[in-house]
Design a protein around this motif. Structure first.
Motif: not given
Length: 115
Positions: A10, A15, A30, A47-49, A51, A105, A107-108
């Motif tokens: 990662s 953001w 994101t 990867e993606w995050e 809120t 929140p 994370h994928k």
């Protein structure tokens, strides 16, 4: 291109706010890290995050999702609904429209195949 590729871990990414016209609730943000890209074959992974918040989505691509942390609900305009948390996986097909709601929140890890 090699037939096997080790992906970097990662990385930090900025953001970004969800477009205001898509937001239903909250002020979600994101960030996306692309770890693999084969633009000629239209294959991507990363990867993606995100809120907390809810926003409208429309997919033209196929996406595999594996949740690493957090919780979300993805709901289709047809009423289909998936609630997912850490360890869960699901697929979104091209043509899907609906909402993405982040409850905690999240994370994928994702793999996208563009049509």
């Amino acid at each position: 291109m090699p037939l096997i590729t080790k992906l970097a871990g990662s990385a930090d990414a900025p953001w970004e706010k969800i477009a205001p016209d898509k937001i239903i609730a909250g002020a979600p943000e994101t960030r996306t890290v692309v770890l693999y890209e084969d633009a000629a074959a239209k294959h991507y992974a990363g990867e993606w995050e995100a809120t907390i918040g809810t926003w409208r989505i429309a997919y033209t691509e196929w996406e595999y999702v594996r949740m690493l942390s957090g919780r979300c609900i993805v709901t289709g305009e047809d009423g289909t609904r998936i609630e997912a948390g850490a360890g869960d996986a699901f697929v979104i097909e091209p043509g899907f429209t609906g909402t993405w709601q982040v409850l905690e929140p999240m994370h994928k890890v994702w793999v996208i195949l563009e049509a």
